[in-house]
Design an enzyme around this catalytic site. Structure first.
Site, PDB file in Angstrom:
ATOM      1  N   ASN A  39      -1.721  -1.047  28.019  1.00 29.80           N
ATOM      2  CA  ASN A  39      -0.979  -2.187  28.586  1.00 29.80           C
ATOM      3  C   ASN A  39      -1.662  -2.806  29.809  1.00 29.80           C
ATOM      4  OD1 ASN A  39       2.259  -0.776  27.692  1.00 29.80           O
ATOM      5  ND2 ASN A  39       1.110  -2.372  26.646  1.00 29.80           N
ATOM      6  N   ASP A  43      10.225  -1.436  22.701  1.00 29.89           N
ATOM      7  CA  ASP A  43       9.349  -2.587  22.431  1.00 29.89           C
ATOM      8  C   ASP A  43      10.167  -3.849  22.132  1.00 29.89           C
ATOM      9  OD1 ASP A  43       6.963  -3.896  22.118  1.00 29.89           O
ATOM     10  OD2 ASP A  43       6.542  -3.112  20.118  1.00 29.89           O
TER      11      ASP A  43
HETATM   12  C1  IPE Z   1       3.919   0.141  23.067  1.00 29.86           C
HETATM   13  O1  IPE Z   1       4.218  -1.212  22.916  1.00 29.86           O
HETATM   14  C2  IPE Z   1       3.959   0.535  24.512  1.00 29.86           C
HETATM   15  C3  IPE Z   1       5.264   0.521  25.160  1.00 29.86           C
HETATM   16  C4  IPE Z   1       6.411   0.236  24.601  1.00 29.86           C
HETATM   17  C5  IPE Z   1       5.244   0.881  26.543  1.00 29.86           C
HETATM   18  P1  IPE Z   1       3.087  -2.330  22.831  1.00 29.86           P
HETATM   19  O2  IPE Z   1       3.812  -3.627  22.701  1.00 29.86           O
HETATM   20  O3  IPE Z   1       2.141  -2.185  23.942  1.00 29.86           O
HETATM   21  O4  IPE Z   1       2.351  -1.952  21.478  1.00 29.86           O
HETATM   22  P2  IPE Z   1       1.449  -2.840  20.499  1.00 29.86           P
HETATM   23  O5  IPE Z   1       0.424  -3.532  21.325  1.00 29.86           O
HETATM   24  O6  IPE Z   1       2.369  -3.808  19.835  1.00 29.86           O
HETATM   25  O7  IPE Z   1       0.894  -1.852  19.536  1.00 29.86           O
HETATM   26  C1  IPE Z   2       7.725  -3.577  25.566  1.00 31.10           C
HETATM   27  O1  IPE Z   2       7.871  -4.920  25.299  1.00 31.10           O
HETATM   28  C2  IPE Z   2       7.409  -3.286  27.002  1.00 31.10           C
HETATM   29  C3  IPE Z   2       6.035  -2.846  27.236  1.00 31.10           C
HETATM   30  C4  IPE Z   2       5.116  -2.697  26.354  1.00 31.10           C
HETATM   31  C5  IPE Z   2       5.676  -2.568  28.597  1.00 31.10           C
HETATM   32  P1  IPE Z   2       6.630  -5.882  25.031  1.00 31.10           P
HETATM   33  O2  IPE Z   2       6.233  -6.472  26.341  1.00 31.10           O
HETATM   34  O3  IPE Z   2       5.572  -5.200  24.301  1.00 31.10           O
HETATM   35  O4  IPE Z   2       7.312  -6.987  24.140  1.00 31.10           O
HETATM   36  P2  IPE Z   2       6.683  -7.710  22.882  1.00 31.10           P
HETATM   37  O5  IPE Z   2       6.217  -6.642  21.953  1.00 31.10           O
HETATM   38  O6  IPE Z   2       5.564  -8.564  23.379  1.00 31.10           O
HETATM   39  O7  IPE Z   2       7.820  -8.506  22.313  1.00 31.10           O
HETATM   40 MG    MG Z   3       5.179  -4.948  22.351  1.00 24.42          MG
END
Ligand code: IPE
Ligand code: IPE
Ligand code: MG
Length: 257
Positions: A84, A36
């Site tokens: 997502n 993340d």
């Molecule tokens: C969790 O991260 C999913 C992945 C890393 C693929 P998110 O960024 O989607 O989670 P939330 O929305 O902060 O809980």
């Molecule tokens: C994790 O990074 C990747 C996925 C969830 C696919 P994020 O895209 O959630 O990055 P942040 O949390 O917005 O920084």
């Molecule tokens: Mg995230």
């Protein structure tokens, strides 16, 4: 000149893992990672979110190598959750193209390293180019016997549990099993993770302290490691730090020790 060479040799001399404080006899068998912080990494640099995903992809091979060298048996990486899809379509499309790009450049190394590529999640909603890339990689690494590199793609733990319950209900209805047989191991045999041990260690980057619908059943007794480091900044050394921390924990599974 000689001095230069000797300095270079000193620098490049590999530091063994036990010198880094890792006990190679107690490496977690299954490590799961919630990768993340890609978006925030990009934002900090004034870049579009997809630049963060691109940078994050480079970390996948780095951490795969580190885990493989340590002797981890299963490395599960949360790449895309069932939630997502709520993101803007351009971002979703970019994320869906990453497996193709990643496997296009790294598959040969994975094959060479005897790694088995697998996927966890509902593939039916994925674009054809995504499933094709993953299926080809799975096919080409099918006979490998080394570490399992498991991509959680369109994975959601609640959906996984609901599917399991539906299947159990159906099997009872068809008299393949009886309700008396339902226990933990039967339940596990209906989950997508049925072939793997539960994660010993869960790592989540970027400072978020939640599971975001990841392996709710399987993480019941896992050690949790949270770090503020954003995924595109997460290095081998950060991975080692998580392993060292894991080795300092006392796992009791509810008993006294
Ligand atoms: C969790 O991260 C999913 C992945 C890393 C693929 P998110 O960024 O989607 O989670 P939330 O929305 O902060 O809980
Ligand atoms: C994790 O990074 C990747 C996925 C969830 C696919 P994020 O895209 O959630 O990055 P942040 O949390 O917005 O920084
Ligand atoms: Mg995230």
């Amino acid at each position: 000149m000689l001095e230069k060479i000797s300095k270079w040799m000193q620098k490049s001399e590999p530091v063994s893992l036990d010198q880094r404080g890792i006990d190679l006899s107690r490496v977690p068998s299954h490590v799961a990672v919630i990768m993340d912080g890609n978006g925030r990494w990009a934002k900090k640099r004034g870049l579009p979110r997809i630049a963060g995903h691109q940078a994050g992809m480079k970390k996948v091979i780095e951490i795969t190598r580190a885990a493989d060298e340590l002797g981890v048996k299963v490395l599960t990486l949360y790449a895309f959750s069932t939630e997502n899809w709520k993101r803007p379509p351009e971002e979703v499309e970019f994320l869906m193209k990453l497996p193709q790009e990643f496997l296009g450049s790294e598959l040969n190394e994975l094959i060479e390293k005897n790694i088995q590529v697998r996927m966890l999640g509902d593939e039916s909603q994925l674009p054809a180019y995504t499933t094709k890339a993953v299926k080809t990689a799975m096919e080409k690494t099918r006979d490998n016997t080394g570490m399992v590199l498991n991509f959680a793609l369109n994975y959601g733990s609640r959906a996984e549990l609901i599917d399991a319950v539906k299947q159990i209900a159906l099997d009872i209805k068809n008299q393949q099993i009886s309700s008396e047989e339902i226990n933990e191991s039967l339940m596990e045999s209906y989950l997508l993770t049925k072939e793997y041990p539960d994660p010993d260690l869960l790592i989540r980057t970027s400072g978020e302290l939640r599971l975001s619908n990841f392996m709710l059943w399987q993480l019941a007794y896992s050690e949790l490691f949270f770090t503020d480091v954003l995924w595109p900044d997460f290095k081998r050394e950060n991975f080692y730090e998580a392993i060292r921390e894991y080795q300092n924990r006392s796992r009791r599974f509810g008993a006294l020790k």
